[in-house]
Design a protein around this motif. Structure first.
Motif, PDB file in Angstrom:
ATOM      1  N   PHE A  16       0.704  -1.003   0.126  1.00 37.81           N
ATOM      2  CA  PHE A  16       0.370  -0.143  -0.156  1.00 37.81           C
ATOM      3  C   PHE A  16       1.091   0.983  -0.430  1.00 37.81           C
ATOM      4  O   PHE A  16       0.340   2.475  -1.175  1.00 37.81           O
ATOM      5  CB  PHE A  16      -0.803  -0.267   1.007  1.00 37.81           C
TER       6      PHE A  16
ATOM      7  N   LYS B 103     -10.889   5.812  -1.061  1.00 38.95           N
ATOM      8  CA  LYS B 103     -11.711   4.940  -1.896  1.00 38.95           C
ATOM      9  C   LYS B 103     -11.356   5.913  -3.246  1.00 38.95           C
ATOM     10  O   LYS B 103     -10.959   5.203  -4.166  1.00 38.95           O
ATOM     11  CB  LYS B 103     -13.634   5.250  -1.304  1.00 38.95           C
TER      12      LYS B 103
ATOM     13  N   GLU C  52     -12.201  -3.628  -7.298  1.00 41.67           N
ATOM     14  CA  GLU C  52     -12.752  -2.681  -6.790  1.00 41.67           C
ATOM     15  C   GLU C  52     -13.059  -2.519  -4.942  1.00 41.67           C
ATOM     16  O   GLU C  52     -13.849  -3.130  -4.931  1.00 41.67           O
ATOM     17  CB  GLU C  52     -14.048  -1.158  -7.313  1.00 41.67           C
ATOM     18  N   LEU C  53     -12.479  -2.281  -4.499  1.00 44.81           N
ATOM     19  CA  LEU C  53     -12.771  -2.321  -3.030  1.00 44.81           C
ATOM     20  C   LEU C  53     -13.977  -1.743  -1.942  1.00 44.81           C
ATOM     21  O   LEU C  53     -14.225  -0.289  -2.526  1.00 44.81           O
ATOM     22  CB  LEU C  53     -11.413  -2.422  -1.840  1.00 44.81           C
TER      23      LEU C  53
ATOM     24  N   VAL D  27      -1.011  -4.991  -1.547  1.00 43.74           N
ATOM     25  CA  VAL D  27      -2.412  -4.390  -2.268  1.00 43.74           C
ATOM     26  C   VAL D  27      -3.587  -5.333  -2.178  1.00 43.74           C
ATOM     27  O   VAL D  27      -4.552  -5.128  -2.151  1.00 43.74           O
ATOM     28  CB  VAL D  27      -2.435  -3.384  -3.325  1.00 43.74           C
TER      29      VAL D  27
ATOM     30  N   TYR E  88      -7.002   0.640  -8.797  1.00 47.87           N
ATOM     31  CA  TYR E  88      -7.941  -0.480  -9.849  1.00 47.87           C
ATOM     32  C   TYR E  88      -7.425  -0.528 -11.291  1.00 47.87           C
ATOM     33  O   TYR E  88      -7.424  -0.830 -12.205  1.00 47.87           O
ATOM     34  CB  TYR E  88      -8.845  -0.404  -9.430  1.00 47.87           C
TER      35      TYR E  88
ATOM     36  N   PHE F 277      -7.917   4.007  -4.238  1.00 43.97           N
ATOM     37  CA  PHE F 277      -8.310   2.276  -4.250  1.00 43.97           C
ATOM     38  C   PHE F 277      -8.679   2.455  -5.558  1.00 43.97           C
ATOM     39  O   PHE F 277      -8.710   1.635  -6.221  1.00 43.97           O
ATOM     40  CB  PHE F 277      -8.841   1.806  -3.341  1.00 43.97           C
TER      41      PHE F 277
ATOM     42  N   LEU G 156      -4.748  -3.574  -8.486  1.00 44.01           N
ATOM     43  CA  LEU G 156      -5.655  -3.790  -7.687  1.00 44.01           C
ATOM     44  C   LEU G 156      -6.902  -4.700  -8.774  1.00 44.01           C
ATOM     45  O   LEU G 156      -6.840  -4.084  -9.761  1.00 44.01           O
ATOM     46  CB  LEU G 156      -6.953  -3.475  -6.707  1.00 44.01           C
TER      47      LEU G 156
END
Length: 168
Positions: free
Chosen positions: A20, A107, A122-123, A61, A114, A110, A119
């Motif tokens: 991260f 957000k 999406e988280l 990640v 993505y 992340f 990633l």
């Protein structure tokens, strides 16, 4: 294997191996040239250095899940109550609005990760519900306060205007 070989040949970080801390660094570098204000960059950097990196920093990640983000909120809600060196303006329990703003920042990191291929999906960055029972808004000015404020502002404006006129 083929996907990772392709990423390496393209000079891109392999999603599962990037931490991260590196994701944040890449996000910050990509956004430093954009038209964001000094205050916004300071807010992002402050939150990253104070909260995001201490919690997520050394996590890969690819290993961060929705459950990891829930663990983050538990950690974040108790952050200042566990620190003896809290600044005077730090609330022991952050307001819901503060958490919403932090969630939006996280957000963005992340989603950017993505889109850039760091990633696999999406988280979900959902804000915990810790709304206070009573509103913490400042009340309106009452008539006496408004009159005193208006009179003081008029006097201040007159003084400034006189200073300007006499300076010529």
């Amino acid at each position: 294997y083929d996907e990772y070989t392709y990423l390496v040949k393209q000079g891109r970080d392999v999603a599962i191996d990037i931490k991260f801390r590196k994701l944040w660094s890449n996000f910050r570098a990509a956004h430093s040239i954009q038209q964001s204000s000094v205050h916004r960059r300071k807010l992002y950097d402050g939150n990253a250095n104070r909260y995001f990196i201490p919690f997520f920093g050394d996590k890969r990640v690819g290993a961060i899940t929705d459950a990891t983000i829930e663990e983050y909120w538990t950690w974040r809600l108790s952050y200042w109550s566990q620190h003896k060196d809290a600044p005077a303006n730090a609330k022991r329990t952050p307001s819901h609005k503060t958490l919403q703003m932090e969630a939006q920042m996280l957000k963005q990191v992340f989603v950017w990760g993505y889109r850039k291929g760091y990633l696999q999906r999406e988280l979900v960055v959902a804000v915990p519900t810790n709304r206070p029972a009573l509103s913490t808004r400042r009340p309106d000015f009452n008539r006496e306060e408004w009159t005193a404020l208006r009179n003081r502002l008029r006097k201040w404006c007159e003084e400034k205007l006189l200073n300007i006129l006499y300076s010529f």
